[in-house]
Write a protein that holds these residues in place. Structure first.
Motif, PDB file in Angstrom:
ATOM      1  N   VAL A  73     110.827  78.319 -24.678  1.00 12.81           N
ATOM      2  CA  VAL A  73     111.030  77.775 -23.336  1.00 12.81           C
ATOM      3  C   VAL A  73     111.632  78.864 -22.449  1.00 12.81           C
ATOM      4  N   VAL A  74     111.096  79.026 -21.259  1.00 14.59           N
ATOM      5  CA  VAL A  74     111.637  79.987 -20.304  1.00 14.59           C
ATOM      6  C   VAL A  74     112.286  79.218 -19.159  1.00 14.59           C
ATOM      7  N   MET A  75     113.603  79.377 -19.010  1.00 19.56           N
ATOM      8  CA  MET A  75     114.314  78.740 -17.898  1.00 19.56           C
ATOM      9  C   MET A  75     114.679  79.870 -16.936  1.00 19.56           C
ATOM     10  N   ALA A  76     113.790  80.126 -15.974  1.00 25.15           N
ATOM     11  CA  ALA A  76     113.928  81.287 -15.088  1.00 25.15           C
ATOM     12  C   ALA A  76     112.803  81.209 -14.066  1.00 25.15           C
ATOM     13  N   GLY A  77     112.513  82.344 -13.430  1.00 24.73           N
ATOM     14  CA  GLY A  77     111.355  82.416 -12.550  1.00 24.73           C
ATOM     15  C   GLY A  77     110.146  82.908 -13.336  1.00 24.73           C
ATOM     16  N   CYS A 103     106.811  77.137 -22.621  1.00 23.88           N
ATOM     17  CA  CYS A 103     107.161  76.136 -21.607  1.00 23.88           C
ATOM     18  C   CYS A 103     107.936  76.812 -20.491  1.00 23.88           C
ATOM     19  N   ILE A 104     107.606  76.471 -19.253  1.00 25.20           N
ATOM     20  CA  ILE A 104     108.349  77.034 -18.119  1.00 25.20           C
ATOM     21  C   ILE A 104     109.177  75.930 -17.460  1.00 25.20           C
ATOM     22  N   LEU A 105     110.473  76.210 -17.315  1.00 22.07           N
ATOM     23  CA  LEU A 105     111.358  75.321 -16.561  1.00 22.07           C
ATOM     24  C   LEU A 105     111.832  76.121 -15.352  1.00 22.07           C
ATOM     25  N   PRO A 106     111.599  75.620 -14.142  1.00 21.99           N
ATOM     26  CA  PRO A 106     111.867  76.421 -12.942  1.00 21.99           C
ATOM     27  C   PRO A 106     113.356  76.671 -12.730  1.00 21.99           C
ATOM     28  N   LEU A 113     104.262  78.985 -11.567  1.00 19.97           N
ATOM     29  CA  LEU A 113     103.607  78.283 -12.684  1.00 19.97           C
ATOM     30  C   LEU A 113     104.164  76.872 -12.830  1.00 19.97           C
ATOM     31  N   ALA A 114     105.467  76.716 -12.658  1.00 22.14           N
ATOM     32  CA  ALA A 114     106.060  75.378 -12.739  1.00 22.14           C
ATOM     33  C   ALA A 114     105.454  74.466 -11.673  1.00 22.14           C
ATOM     34  N   ALA A 115     105.306  74.984 -10.452  1.00 20.96           N
ATOM     35  CA  ALA A 115     104.710  74.189  -9.371  1.00 20.96           C
ATOM     36  C   ALA A 115     103.250  73.858  -9.691  1.00 20.96           C
ATOM     37  N   SER A 116     102.539  74.797 -10.304  1.00 19.31           N
ATOM     38  CA  SER A 116     101.135  74.565 -10.663  1.00 19.31           C
ATOM     39  C   SER A 116     101.025  73.485 -11.734  1.00 19.31           C
ATOM     40  N   LYS A 130     114.128  68.331  -8.411  1.00 16.85           N
ATOM     41  CA  LYS A 130     113.071  67.376  -8.767  1.00 16.85           C
ATOM     42  C   LYS A 130     111.969  68.049  -9.570  1.00 16.85           C
ATOM     43  N   LEU A 131     111.644  69.275  -9.178  1.00 14.32           N
ATOM     44  CA  LEU A 131     110.632  70.024  -9.935  1.00 14.32           C
ATOM     45  C   LEU A 131     111.161  70.316 -11.335  1.00 14.32           C
ATOM     46  N   LEU A 132     112.442  70.667 -11.417  1.00 20.02           N
ATOM     47  CA  LEU A 132     113.050  70.934 -12.725  1.00 20.02           C
ATOM     48  C   LEU A 132     113.011  69.679 -13.600  1.00 20.02           C
ATOM     49  N   THR A 133     113.325  68.539 -13.007  1.00 18.49           N
ATOM     50  CA  THR A 133     113.297  67.279 -13.763  1.00 18.49           C
ATOM     51  C   THR A 133     111.876  66.975 -14.238  1.00 18.49           C
TER      52      THR A 133
END
Ligand code: ADP
Ligand code: MG
Length: 351
Positions: A73-77, A103-106, A113-116, A130-133
Motif C-alpha cells: 500500500v502506498v500512502m503518498a502522492g 494499492c494507492i491511498l491519496p 491514480l487515486a482520483a482515477s 473523502k477521496l481518502l475514505t
C-alpha cells in the motif's frame, strides 16, 4: 469479464509505504486517524514503513522479501508509487512480483491514480479526506485487477515504467513549478497553471506515432519499437506539427483530482491517450481548456490547437534539450524518449 479479478485474503498483511512529506505533510496523521481504524475492521494488519528520503521506497521494495505481504500500500502522492513500481521492476523476479496487488491511498498533493480509481469505481468526484475514505474502502473490500504500464526508454539509456503519464512542455512545467506549493494540496495545480500561462512558451520537436490503431493483442507489444538511434518503422507517421505548447501521454482518466483529462481511459484498456497542444494557441484558449478539464469536456470545445490520438506507442524527439519532461509527475531531463503500452502488467486494488 471479471475473471481477472482477485480478492485479498483475510486476515491480510499489508506493507504500507508512507511519505510523511507528501502533500501538506499530514499523511501519517491521516493514516492513523482515518485509514487504520477502517483497516482494523476489515481484518487488514498493517506494518508502516515511513520513508526518510527520495528513493527510500524504491530500495525497500527492490530488496524486500515480498512473501510476507499480501499487498503493498502506498500512502503518498503518485511520486512514491512511481518509485515502488520501478523498484519492483528492477527485480530479477519482476514477473512474479508484479502479481502482488498494489494499492494507492491519496496522501500527496498529486493524487491522480487515486482520483482515477475512484472514478472507475463509479464514485462521485471527491477530493481530500473523502477521496481518502473512498480509497480506503476499496482496500477494505479487497478486490484487485490488472493495470497497464507504459515502458519508456530514453536516448541516454534509461528504462522506466510508468502508470500515469509522460509529458513535455506546459503541463509538465506546471507540475514541476508548482511543487513549491505542495502544501496547498491539489490547489497547487491551479496556481501553477496561472503562473505558467504568464510565461507561455513553445517547444520544438518531432512526435511520431504508429499509423492506425492496432487490434489489441495482435502483436507482442515489444515489436512496436525500434532503437531510438534508428528512424521510426515505415508504417509510423510523423505528426506534421513541430512546435508544441505541450505533449502529454496519459493512461489513466485523471491528471489530478480536478483534472479529468482522458474520460475514456480505463485501468487496462491497452491504450495511451495522447494529447498535444500546437503552438499558436492563445492564453485564453489554453485557460479554457484547463477549466473544461475539471469536467472532462475540453475536447467538446473543438479547439483547433488541441489534438487527441489514442495510440499504443509514441516517440518524441525534442529539437533541443528545452523544458522539463515528467514521468508520473516526477521530473526527467529533456531528451528523445519513446514508449509503448504493456497491457495488464501489474495489479491494483480497484472498486
Ligand atoms: P506529492 O504528491 O506531494 O508530490 P509524493 O508522494 O509524490 O508527494 O512525493 C514526492 C517526492 O518525495 C517523491 O519524489 C519521493 O521520492 C520524495 N520523498 C519520499 N520520501 C521522502 C522524505 N521522507 N522526504 C523528502 N522527500 C521524500
Ligand atoms: Mg508527486
Amino acid at each position: 469479464p471479471r475473471a481477472h479479478y482477485g480478492v485479498l485474503p483475510r486476515p491480510c498483511r499489508a506493507l504500507v509505504l508512507l511519505n510523511p512529506q507528501s502533500g501538506a505533510g499530514r499523511a501519517l496523521e491521516d493514516f492513523q486517524a482515518v485509514v487504520q481504524p477502517m483497516l482494523a475492521e476489515a481484518d487488514i494488519a498493517t506494518t508502516v514503513f515511513v520513508t526518510e528520503r527520495p528513493h527510500h521506497a524504491h530500495e525497500k521494495v527492490r530488496d524486500e522479501d515480498l512473501s510476507q505481504w499480501d499487498t503493498l500500500v502506498v500512502m503518498a502522492g503518485d511520486g512514491l508509487l512511481y518509485e515502488v513500481v520501478n523498484g519492483l521492476m528492477e527485480r530479477l523476479d519482476w514477473e512474479d512480483t508484479m502479481k502482488k496487488p498494489l494499492c494507492i491511498l491519496p496522501g500527496g498533493s498529486g493524487n491522480a491514480l487515486a482520483a482515477s480509481i475512484n472514478h472507475y469505481a463509479g464514485n462521485d468526484h471527491v477530493a481530500k479526506k473523502k477521496l481518502l475514505t473512498n480509497c480506503t474502502f476499496i482496500l477494505c473490500k479487497g478486490l484487485h485487477t490488472q493495470m497497464d504500464l507504459v515502458s519508456l526508454s530514453t536516448a541516454s539509456g534509461k528504462r522506466l515504467f510508468s502508470f500515469l503519464g509522460f509529458g513535455w512542455g506546459f503541463i509538465s512545467d506546471v507540475d514541476i513549478d508548482s511543487e513549491k506549493y505542495r502544501r496547498l494540496g491539489n490547489a497547487r495545480f491551479t496556481l501553477g497553471t496561472l503562473q505558467c500561462l504568464a510565461k507561455l512558451r513553445v517547444y520544438q520537436g518531432r512526435l511520431a506515432l504508429p499509423a492506425g490503431t492496432d487490434a489489441p493483442g495482435a502483436l507482442p507489444s515489444d515489436s512496436l519499437l525500434v532503437p531510438l538511434c534508428q528512424p521510426v518503422p515505415p508504417h509510423w507517421t510523423v505528426v506534421p506539427e513541430e512546435e508544441f505548447v505541450s505533449v502529454y501521454a496519459i493512461y489513466q482518466s485523471h491528471l489530478g483530482t480536478n483534472l479529468l483529462m482522458a474520460p475514456a481511459a480505463q485501468l487496462h484498456d491497452g491504450c495511451i491517450h495522447l494529447f498535444y497542444l500546437k503552438a499558436g494557441i492563445s492564453r485564453v484558449a489554453l485557460l479554457k481548456i484547463f477549466l473544461a478539464m475539471a469536467r472532462g469536456t475540453h475536447l467538446d470545445l473543438n479547439c483547433p490547437h488541441l489534438h487527441y490520438v489514442p495510440v499504443r506507442a509514441f516517440r518524441l524527439e525534442p529539437r533541443a534539450a528545452a523544458g522539463i519532461m515528467t514521468v508520473d509527475g516526477e521530473a526527467l531531463a529533456c531528451e528523445p524518449v519513446q514508449g509503448q503500452i504493456h497491457a495488464r502488467l501489474c495489479r491494483v486494488l480497484s472498486g
